[in-house]
Motif scaffolding. Structure first.
Motif, mmCIF file in Angstrom:
data_model
loop_
_atom_site.group_PDB
_atom_site.id
_atom_site.type_symbol
_atom_site.label_atom_id
_atom_site.label_comp_id
_atom_site.label_asym_id
_atom_site.label_seq_id
_atom_site.Cartn_x
_atom_site.Cartn_y
_atom_site.Cartn_z
ATOM 1 N N PHE A 1 0.876 -1.162 0.000
ATOM 2 C CA PHE A 1 0.000 0.000 0.000
ATOM 3 C C PHE A 1 0.918 1.218 0.000
ATOM 4 N N VAL A 2 0.906 1.998 -1.085
ATOM 5 C CA VAL A 2 1.803 3.139 -1.250
ATOM 6 C C VAL A 2 0.978 4.425 -1.173
ATOM 7 N N PHE A 3 1.385 5.340 -0.293
ATOM 8 C CA PHE A 3 0.576 6.551 -0.140
ATOM 9 C C PHE A 3 1.447 7.712 0.338
ATOM 10 N N ASP A 4 0.979 8.938 0.093
ATOM 11 C CA ASP A 4 1.672 10.134 0.543
ATOM 12 C C ASP A 4 1.480 10.317 2.043
ATOM 13 N N GLY A 5 2.530 10.784 2.720
ATOM 14 C CA GLY A 5 2.439 11.056 4.148
ATOM 15 C C GLY A 5 2.921 9.892 4.980
ATOM 16 N N VAL A 6 2.761 10.021 6.308
ATOM 17 C CA VAL A 6 3.271 9.010 7.235
ATOM 18 C C VAL A 6 2.180 8.408 8.114
ATOM 19 N N VAL A 7 0.956 8.857 7.965
ATOM 20 C CA VAL A 7 -0.151 8.303 8.746
ATOM 21 C C VAL A 7 -0.903 7.319 7.868
ATOM 22 N N LEU A 8 -0.994 6.066 8.318
ATOM 23 C CA LEU A 8 -1.634 5.030 7.520
ATOM 24 C C LEU A 8 -3.123 5.316 7.378
ATOM 25 N N PRO A 9 -3.591 5.619 6.152
ATOM 26 C CA PRO A 9 -5.022 5.872 5.968
ATOM 27 C C PRO A 9 -5.802 4.567 5.940
ATOM 28 N N GLU A 10 -7.090 4.681 5.981
ATOM 29 C CA GLU A 10 -7.924 3.482 5.910
ATOM 30 C C GLU A 10 -7.761 2.833 4.539
ATOM 31 N N TYR A 11 -7.476 1.548 4.552
ATOM 32 C CA TYR A 11 -7.303 0.822 3.290
ATOM 33 C C TYR A 11 -8.679 0.511 2.709
ATOM 34 N N THR A 12 -8.898 0.924 1.474
ATOM 35 C CA THR A 12 -10.225 0.781 0.867
ATOM 36 C C THR A 12 -10.282 -0.280 -0.218
ATOM 37 N N GLY A 13 -9.160 -0.904 -0.540
ATOM 38 C CA GLY A 13 -9.177 -1.920 -1.572
ATOM 39 C C GLY A 13 -8.025 -1.753 -2.527
ATOM 40 N N PRO A 14 -7.721 -2.782 -3.299
ATOM 41 C CA PRO A 14 -6.573 -2.716 -4.207
ATOM 42 C C PRO A 14 -6.798 -1.730 -5.338
ATOM 43 N N GLY A 15 -5.705 -1.260 -5.869
ATOM 44 C CA GLY A 15 -5.771 -0.335 -6.986
ATOM 45 C C GLY A 15 -4.381 0.149 -7.318
ATOM 46 N N ASP A 16 -4.227 0.788 -8.461
ATOM 47 C CA ASP A 16 -2.940 1.319 -8.875
ATOM 48 C C ASP A 16 -2.680 2.612 -8.109
ATOM 49 N N ILE A 17 -1.765 2.552 -7.154
ATOM 50 C CA ILE A 17 -1.506 3.680 -6.270
ATOM 51 C C ILE A 17 -0.165 4.294 -6.637
ATOM 52 N N PHE A 18 -0.104 5.635 -6.679
ATOM 53 C CA PHE A 18 1.102 6.368 -7.040
ATOM 54 C C PHE A 18 1.345 7.455 -6.016
ATOM 55 N N ALA A 19 2.597 7.619 -5.608
ATOM 56 C CA ALA A 19 2.990 8.719 -4.735
ATOM 57 C C ALA A 19 4.311 9.273 -5.265
ATOM 58 N N ASP A 20 4.681 10.479 -4.805
ATOM 59 C CA ASP A 20 5.868 11.128 -5.347
ATOM 60 C C ASP A 20 6.835 11.505 -4.223
ATOM 61 N N PRO A 21 7.952 10.777 -4.073
ATOM 62 C CA PRO A 21 8.904 11.085 -2.996
ATOM 63 C C PRO A 21 9.659 12.390 -3.208
ATOM 64 N N LEU A 22 9.505 13.022 -4.378
ATOM 65 C CA LEU A 22 10.094 14.337 -4.600
ATOM 66 C C LEU A 22 9.322 15.425 -3.863
ATOM 67 N N LEU A 23 8.055 15.152 -3.539
ATOM 68 C CA LEU A 23 7.191 16.169 -2.941
ATOM 69 C C LEU A 23 7.097 16.046 -1.425
ATOM 70 N N GLY A 24 7.613 14.980 -0.855
ATOM 71 C CA GLY A 24 7.529 14.759 0.588
ATOM 72 C C GLY A 24 7.611 13.281 0.896
ATOM 73 N N LYS A 25 7.420 12.949 2.171
ATOM 74 C CA LYS A 25 7.543 11.550 2.575
ATOM 75 C C LYS A 25 6.433 10.699 1.982
ATOM 76 N N VAL A 26 6.850 9.526 1.504
ATOM 77 C CA VAL A 26 5.944 8.516 0.973
ATOM 78 C C VAL A 26 6.060 7.292 1.874
ATOM 79 N N THR A 27 4.943 6.671 2.198
ATOM 80 C CA THR A 27 4.952 5.478 3.032
ATOM 81 C C THR A 27 4.608 4.252 2.186
ATOM 82 N N ILE A 28 5.371 3.186 2.406
ATOM 83 C CA ILE A 28 5.111 1.906 1.738
ATOM 84 C C ILE A 28 4.856 0.874 2.825
ATOM 85 N N ALA A 29 3.673 0.285 2.813
ATOM 86 C CA ALA A 29 3.266 -0.670 3.845
ATOM 87 C C ALA A 29 2.947 -2.003 3.180
ATOM 88 N N PHE A 30 3.579 -3.077 3.652
ATOM 89 C CA PHE A 30 3.456 -4.394 3.030
ATOM 90 C C PHE A 30 2.506 -5.309 3.786
#
Length: 229
Positions: free
Chosen positions: A149-178
């Motif tokens: 689950f790849v998302f912008d920020g450091v607070v784990l949001p509610e997971y709503t289901g699979p999908g193509d997720i994109f975040a940009d580490p150039l703009l700030g912290k990106v979190t990757i949760a396995f």
């Protein structure tokens, strides 16, 4: 009169430097998410370990998509499956998880035009018959599907289901949760969590501005020497 000229040159130089440094750097992120990791320039990413949670003893690697089982670039290693005092199989750094050098941070330079993925290796994990790897890139998983689950920020949001997720580490912290496929693939996305961020972006505009300032100061010094002589 001379002081006025000097001040004018300095003002122009500093103003030009500030204006140039305010120009945004050209974005280098082509893909950073479930479709892969790809940059159009060499890009250094800093990673921080957040936590792991589960019975498996895992290692997180950076792999090239063309060679997804290559274990030559480890980011973080569970030296124990979890903290011995943890009531819920929680792994923290430096108690049970560190980088190969014993730190809670690590970094990697992604080469331009090369597709990468994060790979979590947990041994012979469930379901039976897998090779122990799960990937941040959906297409590399067997069977194909979302394991990160790849998302912008450091607070784990509610997971709503699979999908193509994109975040940009150039703009700030990106979190990757396995999710490591344990517990019948429960999709809790808390089994291994890290953050990623670009912290030293090359700024061509800023470098040009600094060069302008240096050149202006050199001109002022030359005029001062000429005046004294």
């Amino acid at each position: 009169m001379y002081l006025k000229k000097t001040s004018t040159v300095l003002g122009l130089a500093v103003g030009s430097s500030l204006a140039l440094s305010a120009m945004p750097a050209e974005a280098a992120t082509v893909e950073f998410g479930n479709n892969g990791i790809l940059f159009d320039t060499d890009t250094k990413i800093d990673f921080d370990f957040i936590q792991s949670q589960g019975k498996f003893q895992s290692t997180l690697f950076i792999v090239e998509a063309a060679n997804p089982t290559d274990m030559s670039n480890p980011l973080f290693v569970e030296n124990e499956p979890y903290d011995k005092t943890s009531p819920d199989f929680l792994g923290t750094c430096p108690t049970s998880v560190t980088s190969p050098t014993g730190e809670c941070q690590n970094w990697f330079t992604f080469k331009a035009g090369v597709e990468y993925s994060l790979a979590l290796f947990s041994g012979n994990n469930k379901p039976a018959g897998t090779n122990g790897f799960v990937y941040s890139t959906d297409d590399l998983n067997n069977p194909v599907g979302q394991q990160a689950f790849v998302f912008d920020g450091v607070v784990l949001p509610e997971y709503t289901g699979p999908g193509d997720i994109f975040a940009d580490p150039l703009l700030g912290k990106v979190t990757i949760a396995f999710d490591d496929k344990g517990n019948a693939k429960d999709e809790d996305y808390q089994d291994f969590i890290i953050t990623a961020m670009v912290t030293d972006i090359p700024e061509p505009a800023t470098l040009a501005g600094l060069g302008l300032v240096a050149g202006s100061l050199a001109l002022i010094r030359r005029r001062q020497r000429n005046k004294k002589s």
